[in-house]
Enzyme design. Sequence first.
Site, PDB file in Angstrom:
ATOM      1  N   ASN A 148       1.314   3.240  -8.892  1.00 53.69           N
ATOM      2  CA  ASN A 148       2.550   2.466  -8.704  1.00 53.69           C
ATOM      3  C   ASN A 148       3.143   1.800  -9.945  1.00 53.69           C
ATOM      4  O   ASN A 148       3.834   0.791  -9.840  1.00 53.69           O
ATOM      5  CB  ASN A 148       2.358   1.426  -7.589  1.00 53.69           C
ATOM      6  CG  ASN A 148       2.008   2.078  -6.265  1.00 53.69           C
ATOM      7  OD1 ASN A 148       2.114   3.303  -6.135  1.00 53.69           O
ATOM      8  ND2 ASN A 148       1.582   1.298  -5.284  1.00 53.69           N
ATOM      9  N   TYR A 180       1.748   0.202 -12.581  1.00 52.25           N
ATOM     10  CA  TYR A 180       1.140  -0.962 -13.222  1.00 52.25           C
ATOM     11  C   TYR A 180       0.329  -0.503 -14.441  1.00 52.25           C
ATOM     12  O   TYR A 180       0.371   0.676 -14.820  1.00 52.25           O
ATOM     13  CB  TYR A 180       0.356  -1.775 -12.176  1.00 52.25           C
ATOM     14  CG  TYR A 180       1.307  -2.265 -11.105  1.00 52.25           C
ATOM     15  CD1 TYR A 180       2.277  -3.212 -11.419  1.00 52.25           C
ATOM     16  CD2 TYR A 180       1.320  -1.701  -9.829  1.00 52.25           C
ATOM     17  CE1 TYR A 180       3.218  -3.622 -10.472  1.00 52.25           C
ATOM     18  CE2 TYR A 180       2.252  -2.107  -8.877  1.00 52.25           C
ATOM     19  CZ  TYR A 180       3.202  -3.066  -9.206  1.00 52.25           C
ATOM     20  OH  TYR A 180       4.138  -3.461  -8.287  1.00 52.25           O
ATOM     21  N   ASN A 192       8.808   1.564 -10.126  1.00 51.59           N
ATOM     22  CA  ASN A 192       8.655   0.923 -11.440  1.00 51.59           C
ATOM     23  C   ASN A 192       9.019   1.874 -12.584  1.00 51.59           C
ATOM     24  O   ASN A 192       8.490   1.775 -13.679  1.00 51.59           O
ATOM     25  CB  ASN A 192       7.249   0.343 -11.626  1.00 51.59           C
ATOM     26  CG  ASN A 192       7.057  -0.940 -10.824  1.00 51.59           C
ATOM     27  OD1 ASN A 192       7.994  -1.722 -10.663  1.00 51.59           O
ATOM     28  ND2 ASN A 192       5.854  -1.157 -10.312  1.00 51.59           N
ATOM     29  N   HIS A 215      -6.761  -0.315  -9.270  1.00 44.89           N
ATOM     30  CA  HIS A 215      -5.360   0.031  -8.993  1.00 44.89           C
ATOM     31  C   HIS A 215      -4.798   0.813 -10.180  1.00 44.89           C
ATOM     32  O   HIS A 215      -4.394   0.233 -11.192  1.00 44.89           O
ATOM     33  CB  HIS A 215      -4.565  -1.252  -8.768  1.00 44.89           C
ATOM     34  CG  HIS A 215      -3.200  -1.050  -8.183  1.00 44.89           C
ATOM     35  ND1 HIS A 215      -2.590   0.195  -8.093  1.00 44.89           N
ATOM     36  CD2 HIS A 215      -2.311  -1.932  -7.635  1.00 44.89           C
ATOM     37  CE1 HIS A 215      -1.394   0.051  -7.529  1.00 44.89           C
ATOM     38  NE2 HIS A 215      -1.210  -1.228  -7.250  1.00 44.89           N
ATOM     39  N   THR A 266       0.557  -6.281  -1.028  1.00 41.27           N
ATOM     40  CA  THR A 266       0.903  -7.582  -1.583  1.00 41.27           C
ATOM     41  C   THR A 266       1.710  -8.366  -0.566  1.00 41.27           C
ATOM     42  O   THR A 266       2.720  -7.868  -0.064  1.00 41.27           O
ATOM     43  CB  THR A 266       1.711  -7.350  -2.885  1.00 41.27           C
ATOM     44  OG1 THR A 266       0.824  -6.761  -3.829  1.00 41.27           O
ATOM     45  CG2 THR A 266       2.304  -8.622  -3.436  1.00 41.27           C
TER      46      THR A 266
HETATM   47  C1  LIG Z   1       4.747  -5.045   1.437  1.00 42.31           C
HETATM   48  C2  LIG Z   1       4.047  -4.000   0.627  1.00 42.31           C
HETATM   49  C3  LIG Z   1       3.167  -4.385  -0.363  1.00 42.31           C
HETATM   50  C4  LIG Z   1       2.446  -3.429  -1.095  1.00 42.31           C
HETATM   51  N1  LIG Z   1       1.531  -3.842  -2.025  1.00 42.31           N
HETATM   52  C5  LIG Z   1       0.711  -2.938  -2.607  1.00 42.31           C
HETATM   53  C6  LIG Z   1      -0.378  -3.362  -3.415  1.00 42.31           C
HETATM   54  O1  LIG Z   1      -0.631  -4.563  -3.594  1.00 42.31           O
HETATM   55  N2  LIG Z   1      -1.147  -2.398  -3.971  1.00 42.31           N
HETATM   56  C7  LIG Z   1      -0.904  -1.059  -3.792  1.00 42.31           C
HETATM   57  O2  LIG Z   1      -1.642  -0.234  -4.322  1.00 42.31           O
HETATM   58  N3  LIG Z   1       0.106  -0.641  -3.010  1.00 42.31           N
HETATM   59  C8  LIG Z   1       0.890  -1.538  -2.394  1.00 42.31           C
HETATM   60  N4  LIG Z   1       1.875  -1.111  -1.531  1.00 42.31           N
HETATM   61  C9  LIG Z   1       1.963   0.322  -1.177  1.00 42.31           C
HETATM   62  C10 LIG Z   1       1.172   0.589   0.095  1.00 42.31           C
HETATM   63  O3  LIG Z   1      -0.222   0.416  -0.116  1.00 42.31           O
HETATM   64  C11 LIG Z   1       1.396   2.035   0.586  1.00 42.31           C
HETATM   65  O4  LIG Z   1       1.048   2.913  -0.456  1.00 42.31           O
HETATM   66  C12 LIG Z   1       2.825   2.287   1.016  1.00 42.31           C
HETATM   67  O5  LIG Z   1       3.276   1.289   1.911  1.00 42.31           O
HETATM   68  C13 LIG Z   1       2.949   3.671   1.696  1.00 42.31           C
HETATM   69  O6  LIG Z   1       2.102   3.755   2.822  1.00 42.31           O
HETATM   70  P1  LIG Z   1       2.669   3.605   4.322  1.00 42.31           P
HETATM   71  O7  LIG Z   1       3.774   4.603   4.436  1.00 42.31           O
HETATM   72  O8  LIG Z   1       1.524   3.898   5.224  1.00 42.31           O
HETATM   73  O9  LIG Z   1       3.201   2.202   4.451  1.00 42.31           O
HETATM   74  C14 LIG Z   1       2.643  -2.047  -0.829  1.00 42.31           C
HETATM   75  C15 LIG Z   1       3.577  -1.674   0.140  1.00 42.31           C
HETATM   76  C16 LIG Z   1       4.266  -2.622   0.859  1.00 42.31           C
HETATM   77  C17 LIG Z   1       5.234  -2.184   1.922  1.00 42.31           C
END
Ligand SMILES: Cc1cc2nc3c(=O)[nH]c(=O)nc-3n(C[C@H](O)[C@H](O)[C@H](O)COP(=O)(O)O)c2cc1C
Length: 358
Positions: free
Chosen positions: A181, A183, A238, A178, A28
């Site tokens: 997380n 939702y 959440n 989705h 997001t």
């Molecule tokens: C800025 C930001 C926005 C995110 N938005 C979403 C999202 O829209 N949908 C989702 O499933 N996860 C979202 N996440 C979680 C990421 O997809 C991911 O699971 C999380 O960053 C862990 O992976 P990483 O360690 O490789 O960053 C978001 C994470 C961040 C940091």
Amino acid sequence: MTTHSILFSSYSLGSLSLKNRIIMAPMTRNRADPAGNPQPIMATYYAQRASAGLIISEATQVCPEGRGYPCTPGIYTPEHVNGWKQITNAVHKAGGLIFLQLWHCGRISHSSYQPNGGSPPAPSAIEPRKGEVMTYQGPKPFETPRALETSEIPTIVAHYRNAAKRAIEAGFDGVEVHGANGYLIDQFLRNGSNTRTDNYGGTVENRARFLLEVVDAVIGEVGPDRVSVRLSPNGTFNDMSDSDPVATYSYAIAELSKRKIAFLHFIEKMMGDPAVHVTVAQARSWFKGPLAVNGGFTKERGEEVVSEGLADLVAIGVPFISNPDLVERFKRDAPLNQPDMGTFYGGNEKGYTDYTTL
Ligand SMILES: Cc1cc2nc3c(=O)[nH]c(=O)nc-3n(C[C@H](O)[C@H](O)[C@H](O)COP(=O)(O)O)c2cc1C
């Protein structure tokens, strides 16, 4: 220069051919307009990251009631479809593939987002006790949601189905449901947020019913090989909890396996999650199709899980924000740009499309 890594080998996912096994995780970024229309700058952002084997878009609300944050995109009007077309075109032109992530926030919404100004809809009237809701007037305490009537559930399932149809119209290569997380789908799955006494609560089978109805509806629209599902059994974001994550997820994942979806997108652990109750190895044993893992993976850890046969694909989140050419940097073992957290959620091109490439 090390380019022999298994992460850079191509992978066929149903009818799609991924040029490597690195997925850009959904993120997001709050750069749509308040009506949820994707903006041209989003086309630039996603096209810059098209060297990923597959991009999963930021979460996108399937109906007005599903919104829970400012300036997140939608996929329920013809304008949304037209806006997204610019993005899918730009990604395809740059040689990439992109799925749209389908989203309903449930209790993480706020009355100010609800078209009727009422309480946000959820499985049960249980508000998250940690965190805040982000509104156009700034962060606010979570409200107590209202428990959905059983008779309202088919309408929400239909929103997901229509959203999937519109996603394909908009040129997406597939959709991701989705279910992670905290939702709406996750709220139904786990008993910390679901105390219903109808067919959608109580037993594991009942709590997984909403997820599976959504997945079946979406499959009916776009075909199983264009559908991924994201789950976060260990996630506490959440204010999520479940009394028996292994029982809940062994059932849900085995049911998804029967449906022959394109892949299961498994978040092992996010920052702040205290424990892993359901492991990647367990997910692997319950799900017979392609498995993508996510959560703090580096190139090295990604190579490890794929080489060991524990996963087929590795999804990377934050490093993709600050490194549009992450795949190339991984190939060259080049240093990574550090992300600026202040520009993650909303704003303009700063911290969005202005990160440098090698
Ligand atoms: C800025 C930001 C926005 C995110 N938005 C979403 C999202 O829209 N949908 C989702 O499933 N996860 C979202 N996440 C979680 C990421 O997809 C991911 O699971 C999380 O960053 C862990 O992976 P990483 O360690 O490789 O960053 C978001 C994470 C961040 C940091």
